[in-house]
Design a protein around this motif. Structure first.
Motif, PDB file in Angstrom:
ATOM      1  N   ALA A  58     -27.741  11.157 -16.543  1.00 57.27           N
ATOM      2  CA  ALA A  58     -27.948  10.517 -17.182  1.00 57.27           C
ATOM      3  C   ALA A  58     -28.883  11.066 -17.982  1.00 57.27           C
ATOM      4  O   ALA A  58     -28.898  11.668 -18.892  1.00 57.27           O
ATOM      5  CB  ALA A  58     -28.143   8.775 -18.117  1.00 57.27           C
ATOM      6  N   ALA A  59     -30.476  11.127 -16.947  1.00 54.63           N
ATOM      7  CA  ALA A  59     -31.650  11.990 -18.056  1.00 54.63           C
ATOM      8  C   ALA A  59     -31.956  12.978 -17.709  1.00 54.63           C
ATOM      9  O   ALA A  59     -31.608  13.939 -18.460  1.00 54.63           O
ATOM     10  CB  ALA A  59     -32.894  11.221 -16.807  1.00 54.63           C
ATOM     11  N   ALA A  60     -30.968  13.827 -16.619  1.00 54.19           N
ATOM     12  CA  ALA A  60     -30.412  15.103 -16.377  1.00 54.19           C
ATOM     13  C   ALA A  60     -29.721  16.130 -17.243  1.00 54.19           C
ATOM     14  O   ALA A  60     -29.736  16.782 -18.105  1.00 54.19           O
ATOM     15  CB  ALA A  60     -30.839  15.862 -15.259  1.00 54.19           C
ATOM     16  N   GLY A  61     -28.795  14.652 -17.933  1.00 51.74           N
ATOM     17  CA  GLY A  61     -27.450  15.853 -19.045  1.00 51.74           C
ATOM     18  C   GLY A  61     -26.392  16.158 -18.099  1.00 51.74           C
ATOM     19  O   GLY A  61     -26.187  16.674 -18.692  1.00 51.74           O
ATOM     20  N   LEU A  62     -26.706  16.056 -17.088  1.00 54.41           N
ATOM     21  CA  LEU A  62     -25.205  16.496 -16.038  1.00 54.41           C
ATOM     22  C   LEU A  62     -24.153  15.620 -15.247  1.00 54.41           C
ATOM     23  O   LEU A  62     -24.928  14.139 -15.054  1.00 54.41           O
ATOM     24  CB  LEU A  62     -26.539  17.122 -14.842  1.00 54.41           C
ATOM     25  N   VAL A  63     -23.600  16.327 -15.158  1.00 55.25           N
ATOM     26  CA  VAL A  63     -22.555  15.412 -14.380  1.00 55.25           C
ATOM     27  C   VAL A  63     -22.368  15.864 -13.086  1.00 55.25           C
ATOM     28  O   VAL A  63     -22.073  17.531 -12.942  1.00 55.25           O
ATOM     29  CB  VAL A  63     -20.603  15.555 -15.000  1.00 55.25           C
ATOM     30  N   ARG A  64     -22.268  16.312 -12.008  1.00 51.61           N
ATOM     31  CA  ARG A  64     -22.234  16.464 -10.438  1.00 51.61           C
ATOM     32  C   ARG A  64     -20.533  16.768 -10.498  1.00 51.61           C
ATOM     33  O   ARG A  64     -20.478  14.900  -9.955  1.00 51.61           O
ATOM     34  CB  ARG A  64     -22.974  16.227  -9.537  1.00 51.61           C
ATOM     35  N   ILE A  65     -19.728  16.834  -9.652  1.00 48.09           N
ATOM     36  CA  ILE A  65     -18.286  17.240  -9.443  1.00 48.09           C
ATOM     37  C   ILE A  65     -18.069  17.412  -7.999  1.00 48.09           C
ATOM     38  O   ILE A  65     -19.342  18.728  -7.637  1.00 48.09           O
ATOM     39  CB  ILE A  65     -17.733  18.166  -9.995  1.00 48.09           C
ATOM     40  N   GLU A  66     -18.597  16.970  -7.127  1.00 46.38           N
ATOM     41  CA  GLU A  66     -17.733  16.952  -5.866  1.00 46.38           C
ATOM     42  C   GLU A  66     -16.243  17.079  -4.692  1.00 46.38           C
ATOM     43  O   GLU A  66     -15.798  15.454  -5.056  1.00 46.38           O
ATOM     44  CB  GLU A  66     -18.477  16.399  -4.608  1.00 46.38           C
ATOM     45  N   VAL A  67     -15.423  18.047  -4.591  1.00 44.00           N
ATOM     46  CA  VAL A  67     -14.235  17.810  -3.551  1.00 44.00           C
ATOM     47  C   VAL A  67     -14.180  18.423  -2.531  1.00 44.00           C
ATOM     48  O   VAL A  67     -15.078  19.331  -2.139  1.00 44.00           O
ATOM     49  CB  VAL A  67     -13.490  19.001  -4.989  1.00 44.00           C
ATOM     50  N   ALA A  68     -13.852  17.514  -1.742  1.00 47.01           N
ATOM     51  CA  ALA A  68     -13.763  17.781  -0.261  1.00 47.01           C
ATOM     52  C   ALA A  68     -12.965  17.543   0.428  1.00 47.01           C
ATOM     53  O   ALA A  68     -12.121  17.302  -0.159  1.00 47.01           O
ATOM     54  CB  ALA A  68     -14.844  16.719   0.799  1.00 47.01           C
ATOM     55  N   ASP A  69     -12.864  18.416   1.719  1.00 42.67           N
ATOM     56  CA  ASP A  69     -11.559  18.930   1.998  1.00 42.67           C
ATOM     57  C   ASP A  69     -11.555  19.714   3.517  1.00 42.67           C
ATOM     58  O   ASP A  69     -12.750  19.138   4.177  1.00 42.67           O
ATOM     59  CB  ASP A  69     -10.622  19.961   1.423  1.00 42.67           C
ATOM     60  N   ALA A  70     -10.901  19.463   4.378  1.00 42.57           N
ATOM     61  CA  ALA A  70     -10.691  19.280   5.782  1.00 42.57           C
ATOM     62  C   ALA A  70     -10.817  20.548   5.674  1.00 42.57           C
ATOM     63  O   ALA A  70     -10.650  21.569   7.688  1.00 42.57           O
ATOM     64  CB  ALA A  70      -9.547  18.465   5.839  1.00 42.57           C
ATOM     65  N   VAL A  71     -10.899  21.857   4.903  1.00 44.00           N
ATOM     66  CA  VAL A  71     -10.375  23.299   5.899  1.00 44.00           C
ATOM     67  C   VAL A  71     -12.087  23.511   6.184  1.00 44.00           C
ATOM     68  O   VAL A  71     -12.719  23.617   4.323  1.00 44.00           O
ATOM     69  CB  VAL A  71      -9.976  24.164   5.264  1.00 44.00           C
ATOM     70  N   SER A  72     -12.739  23.492   7.023  1.00 43.65           N
ATOM     71  CA  SER A  72     -14.480  24.611   7.295  1.00 43.65           C
ATOM     72  C   SER A  72     -14.377  25.972   6.642  1.00 43.65           C
ATOM     73  O   SER A  72     -15.138  26.562   6.525  1.00 43.65           O
ATOM     74  CB  SER A  72     -15.152  24.120   8.915  1.00 43.65           C
ATOM     75  N   VAL A  73     -13.277  26.830   7.465  1.00 45.76           N
ATOM     76  CA  VAL A  73     -13.613  28.531   7.733  1.00 45.76           C
ATOM     77  C   VAL A  73     -13.264  28.985   5.551  1.00 45.76           C
ATOM     78  O   VAL A  73     -13.821  29.989   6.257  1.00 45.76           O
ATOM     79  CB  VAL A  73     -12.086  28.808   8.529  1.00 45.76           C
ATOM     80  N   LYS A  74     -12.505  28.173   5.879  1.00 49.45           N
ATOM     81  CA  LYS A  74     -12.309  29.051   3.741  1.00 49.45           C
ATOM     82  C   LYS A  74     -12.510  28.120   2.612  1.00 49.45           C
ATOM     83  O   LYS A  74     -12.752  27.756   2.002  1.00 49.45           O
ATOM     84  CB  LYS A  74     -10.603  28.558   3.275  1.00 49.45           C
ATOM     85  N   ARG A  75     -14.031  29.425   3.154  1.00 46.89           N
ATOM     86  CA  ARG A  75     -15.330  29.082   1.496  1.00 46.89           C
ATOM     87  C   ARG A  75     -14.955  29.917   0.842  1.00 46.89           C
ATOM     88  O   ARG A  75     -14.686  30.992   0.395  1.00 46.89           O
ATOM     89  CB  ARG A  75     -16.952  28.714   2.496  1.00 46.89           C
ATOM     90  N   PRO A  76     -15.221  29.350  -0.671  1.00 44.96           N
ATOM     91  CA  PRO A  76     -15.437  30.003  -1.891  1.00 44.96           C
ATOM     92  C   PRO A  76     -16.799  31.045  -1.968  1.00 44.96           C
ATOM     93  O   PRO A  76     -18.220  30.705  -1.042  1.00 44.96           O
ATOM     94  CB  PRO A  76     -15.008  28.936  -2.992  1.00 44.96           C
ATOM     95  N   PRO A  77     -16.230  32.391  -2.834  1.00 47.41           N
ATOM     96  CA  PRO A  77     -17.088  33.052  -2.563  1.00 47.41           C
ATOM     97  C   PRO A  77     -17.928  32.823  -3.924  1.00 47.41           C
ATOM     98  O   PRO A  77     -18.319  32.012  -4.333  1.00 47.41           O
ATOM     99  CB  PRO A  77     -16.444  34.836  -3.075  1.00 47.41           C
ATOM    100  N   THR A  78     -19.402  33.741  -3.330  1.00 50.02           N
ATOM    101  CA  THR A  78     -20.673  32.504  -3.920  1.00 50.02           C
ATOM    102  C   THR A  78     -20.726  33.544  -5.222  1.00 50.02           C
ATOM    103  O   THR A  78     -20.999  33.039  -6.321  1.00 50.02           O
ATOM    104  CB  THR A  78     -21.625  33.432  -3.292  1.00 50.02           C
ATOM    105  N   THR A  79     -19.993  34.372  -5.833  1.00 53.85           N
ATOM    106  CA  THR A  79     -19.143  35.002  -6.890  1.00 53.85           C
ATOM    107  C   THR A  79     -17.829  34.929  -7.507  1.00 53.85           C
ATOM    108  O   THR A  79     -17.158  35.393  -6.549  1.00 53.85           O
ATOM    109  CB  THR A  79     -20.398  35.871  -7.625  1.00 53.85           C
ATOM    110  N   PRO A  80     -17.372  33.978  -8.040  1.00 53.22           N
ATOM    111  CA  PRO A  80     -16.243  34.459  -8.523  1.00 53.22           C
ATOM    112  C   PRO A  80     -15.290  35.898  -8.516  1.00 53.22           C
ATOM    113  O   PRO A  80     -16.031  36.351  -9.045  1.00 53.22           O
ATOM    114  CB  PRO A  80     -15.820  33.803  -9.704  1.00 53.22           C
ATOM    115  N   PRO A  81     -14.087  36.675  -7.094  1.00 58.22           N
ATOM    116  CA  PRO A  81     -13.749  37.496  -7.822  1.00 58.22           C
ATOM    117  C   PRO A  81     -13.390  37.389  -8.986  1.00 58.22           C
ATOM    118  O   PRO A  81     -12.868  36.753  -9.852  1.00 58.22           O
ATOM    119  CB  PRO A  81     -12.459  37.176  -6.585  1.00 58.22           C
TER     120      PRO A  81
END
Length: 139
Positions: free
Chosen positions: A76-99
Motif C-alpha cells: 500500500a505504501a508503494a501503491g503496487l500489487v505484485r502478482i506471482e504465477v509459478a509453474d513447474a516448467v523451468s526451460v520455457k521462460r518468457p522473453p525479456t521483451t514481448p514478441p
C-alpha cells in the motif's frame, strides 16, 4: 485501504483453463478486500495480468499432475500489487521483451498486455523446479 503490506499466499490451481479463470476471480476478490471494487481500473488491470500469466502457465508451463500457484502482495505504501504465477516448467521462460505477433494471428498478445499494464515484470527460477513469472501493477 490498508496502510501496511498485505499478502495472499499459497493459492494453488489446476493447470487448466478453469484454473486460470478461478485465479483471475480470486484476484478480483482480493482486490475488493483491499478496497478496489471489481469495476475499478486497478482491479481490472490486476485481473487482466493475472489472467494472462495464469493462461501462459496453463499453456506453456503445464506438467501432468502439477498445477500452478498464484501469490498476490499489496504494498500500500508503494501503491503496487505484485502478482506471482509459478509453474513447474523451468526451460520455457518468457522473453525479456514481448514478441510482436503477426497482425492476423489469433494469439500471442498476452505479454504485450502485461508489458503495458505492469510497471515492471519478469521471471525467475523457482526451486527446486519451475519458474515464477511476476508483474507489479500500480493501484
Amino acid at each position: 485501504m490498508p496502510t501496511e503490506t498485505t499478502t495472499s499466499t499459497g493459492s494453488q490451481f489446476t493447470s487448466s483453463p478453469r484454473g486460470a479463470q478461478l485465479a483471475r476471480r480470486l484476484a478480483v476478490r482480493r482486490m475488493e478486500d483491499w478496497g478496489h471494487p471489481a469495476a475499478s481500473d486497478a482491479s481490472c488491470a490486476v485481473a487482466l495480468v493475472v489472467g494472462e500469466l495464469a493462461a501462459n502457465a496453463v499453456r506453456h508451463g503445464r506438467v501432468p499432475g502439477r498445477g500452478f500457484s498464484l501469490r498476490l502482495t499489496l504494498d500500500a505504501a508503494a501503491g503496487l500489487v505484485r502478482i506471482e504465477v509459478a509453474d513447474a516448467v523451468s526451460v520455457k521462460r518468457p522473453p525479456t521483451t514481448p514478441p510482436t505477433p503477426h497482425p492476423e494471428s489469433e494469439s500471442g498478445r498476452g505479454l504485450l498486455l502485461v508489458d503495458v499494464l505492469a510497471v515492471r515484470w519478469g521471471s525467475a527460477p523457482r526451486h527446486p523446479v519451475g519458474k515464477t513469472v511476476w508483474a507489479e501493477v500500480s493501484v
